[in-house]
Motif scaffolding. Structure first.
Motif, PDB file in Angstrom:
ATOM      1  N   PHE A   1      35.187 -41.111   9.404  1.00 15.65           N
ATOM      2  CA  PHE A   1      33.912 -40.862   8.745  1.00 15.65           C
ATOM      3  C   PHE A   1      33.615 -41.785   7.562  1.00 15.65           C
TER       4      PHE A   1
ATOM      5  N   TYR B   1      31.935 -44.222   9.728  1.00 17.12           N
ATOM      6  CA  TYR B   1      30.632 -43.764  10.211  1.00 17.12           C
ATOM      7  C   TYR B   1      29.607 -43.711   9.082  1.00 17.12           C
ATOM      8  N   SER B   2      30.075 -43.471   7.849  1.00 13.85           N
ATOM      9  CA  SER B   2      29.159 -43.449   6.704  1.00 13.85           C
ATOM     10  C   SER B   2      28.879 -44.854   6.186  1.00 13.85           C
TER      11      SER B   2
ATOM     12  N   TRP C   1      24.052 -40.460  -1.335  1.00 18.22           N
ATOM     13  CA  TRP C   1      25.035 -41.149  -0.490  1.00 18.22           C
ATOM     14  C   TRP C   1      26.006 -41.964  -1.342  1.00 18.22           C
TER      15      TRP C   1
ATOM     16  N   TRP D   1      28.037 -39.494   5.909  1.00 18.27           N
ATOM     17  CA  TRP D   1      27.473 -39.623   7.254  1.00 18.27           C
ATOM     18  C   TRP D   1      26.416 -38.542   7.489  1.00 18.27           C
TER      19      TRP D   1
ATOM     20  N   TRP E   1      23.092 -39.368   5.756  1.00 20.51           N
ATOM     21  CA  TRP E   1      22.296 -40.325   6.530  1.00 20.51           C
ATOM     22  C   TRP E   1      21.650 -39.643   7.735  1.00 20.51           C
ATOM     23  N   ARG E   2      22.411 -38.799   8.430  1.00 23.79           N
ATOM     24  CA  ARG E   2      21.849 -38.104   9.594  1.00 23.79           C
ATOM     25  C   ARG E   2      20.696 -37.202   9.195  1.00 23.79           C
TER      26      ARG E   2
END
Length: 481
Positions: free
Chosen positions: A61, A64-65, A410, A421, A424-425
């Motif tokens: 993650f 992913y972030s 973030w 992550w 952002w989603r």
């Protein structure tokens, strides 16, 4: 007389052998019964480790972030999930190493409460069960945020090897109720404490656990803001009224020790592994360069020269020496593992003001500035004139409120990859980079289920996959529609 002597001698030998055999057949390292305190402490350590770890086998993650990038082997930055069975690592770590231990600890305490055998007051035992419910709730919500629908009501039954997958939104509702009940219990009995020295985070502070419960409920509420605004408002208002984390002294942060095996998992990955697999990603470095962000010298090393920061290409195989490296603070064995920080609360309050309808006072700008300030304080960075930088100041920064708040939230979630992550989603900001040869549409918005589930729990797996719209990384979890 001689025969009698032989009989006595043989009896002594056989009795001695029997005692010795019993000793040899007793597992000294794995006792038949374990104290609830030990189970809780171990589960807490595993819960934090699972989120903090940078092991590519079970926690992608930070990648992913897009806070970190990779060097020689960029598979995880290119969203390869099945080669290392990352999903299985996450699934196993949470169910086996956290939730089962917590369930067993809770059952022991319930028995002690019913039988009056522990020596602790009923109120103290009630607090302990409430604290366990909070950590179980946090873990289940983490799994929902990663996978969507998951086993919940039948998940921890050892006689049921094929648990059904519960609806993710229903799990959210159930956990929110449990968090409320647990918080109420703890706040009514703060003097009774909790697990004492076996509590690796708050040291037995019941009120601190109540704040954590309410903060997780606030986080859940704001994830529902775009899909179920009525519930979002209700949960957020309830959480704020009950009391949430607002200072760094209240953060859910577990401090590790100086020597192995109790050092930070990040220290293990960056230092003890002897490898150079991770660098700062260009996504975060370019943004912080634009803002002239003083946290750069804390988040990262200045290995390219004083004041020089150049992030590696996200999703590519970068040369370790050619790009900005991870900050020294994360190489330290005692760096705390943080699951919730004060900055997050303040940014969520700024969002509540902008959305309207929530019971929150103050302006979005005030809470936005408080969030940034809390982040600087957490990392020991000097804020200087950062709040007045035209690209940062709430009144002059470009973009919508979603962009301003989402981006700064973030940045404040650095080293909290999963929530970075999720931010952002949920908010669509900051703008992420697509790995080479890919598009932004290829960036995962959920993790696929473990392949083992298809093999061992196929019927329920298939039903869940069909219900959520397909077991794919592009299938959105329920709050991200």
């Amino acid at each position: 007389m001689k025969n009698l002597l032989y009989i006595v001698l043989l009896t002594v030998i056989f009795v001695g052998c029997d005692d010795r055999l019993e000793e040899l057949n007793t597992d000294q390292k794995n006792p038949a019964s374990v104290a609830a305190e030990s189970l809780f402490a171990r589960a807490t350590r595993e819960a934090v480790d699972n989120i903090v770890s940078m092991s590519v086998n079970d926690n992608p993650f930070r990648l992913y972030s897009q806070m970190w990038a990779q060097t020689t082997y960029p598979d995880e930055s290119q969203y390869t999930i099945t080669a290392r069975e990352i999903s299985l690592g996450i699934w196993t770590n949470q169910y086996r190493d956290v939730l089962i231990d917590l369930k067993d600890a809770r059952q022991i305490i319930a028995t002690e409460l019913a039988e009056g055998t522990s020596g602790n007051s009923d109120a103290n035992l009630g607090n302990r069960m409430a604290i366990i419910d909070i950590l179980m709730g946090y873990t289940y919500i983490t799994m929902v945020d990663i996978f969507g629908d998951i086993p919940y009501t039948e998940a921890l039954d050892p006689t049921n090897l094929n648990p059904v997958y519960d609806d993710a939104a229903t799990i959210y509702t159930s956990v929110a109720g449990n968090l409320t009940t647990a918080s109420t219990t703890l706040l009514a009995n703060t003097a009774e404490g909790g697990f004492g020295s076996s509590d690796l985070v708050y040291g037995g502070d019941a009120a601190a656990w109540a704040r954590f419960a309410n903060s997780i409920k606030l986080r859940m509420a704001m994830k529902l803001a775009s899909t179920n605004s009525a519930t979002s408002v209700t949960w957020a208002n309830e959480a704020m009224t009950a009391g949430v984390i607002t200072t760094n002294a209240q953060n859910f942060a577990m401090t590790y020790q100086t020597s192995s095996p109790n050092t930070s998992p990040v220290h293990e990955d960056l230092v003890l592994s002897g490898r150079a697999d991770f660098i700062a990603a260009n996504t975060v470095v370019d943004m912080m360069n634009t803002y002239n962000d003083p946290r750069r010298s804390v988040y990262f090393r200045e290995n390219l020269g004083a004041g020089v920061f150049d992030g590696g290409i996200y999703g590519d195989a970068n040369a370790y020496a050619n790009f900005t490296q991870i900050g020294d603070i994360l190489h330290q064995p005692t760096t705390p593992g943080v699951l919730y920080n004060a900055a997050e609360t303040h940014f969520l309050m700024a969002e509540m003001v902008e959305r309207g309808g929530y019971s929150v006072t103050g302006t979005a700008e005030t809470h936005y500035n408080a969030g940034i300030t809390a982040s600087f304080d957490q990392w020991g960075a000097t804020i200087g004139t950062y709040l007045t930088e035209p690209t940062v100041a709430y009144t002059t920064a470009t973009g919508t409120w979603q962009q301003k708040i989402g981006t700064q939230l973030w940045l404040a979630l650095y080293n909290q990859g999963l929530e970075g992550w999720s931010t952002w989603r949920r908010m669509g900001y900051p703008a992420f980079n697509a790995p080479p040869t890919m598009t932004v549409a290829d960036i995962p918005v959920r993790m696929t289920y473990p392949l083992r589930e298809l093999t061992l729990n196929g019927t329920n797996y298939s039903a869940a996959a069909s219900k959520i719209g397909g077991d794919a990384v592009t299938t959105r979890v329920f709050w991200n529609q």
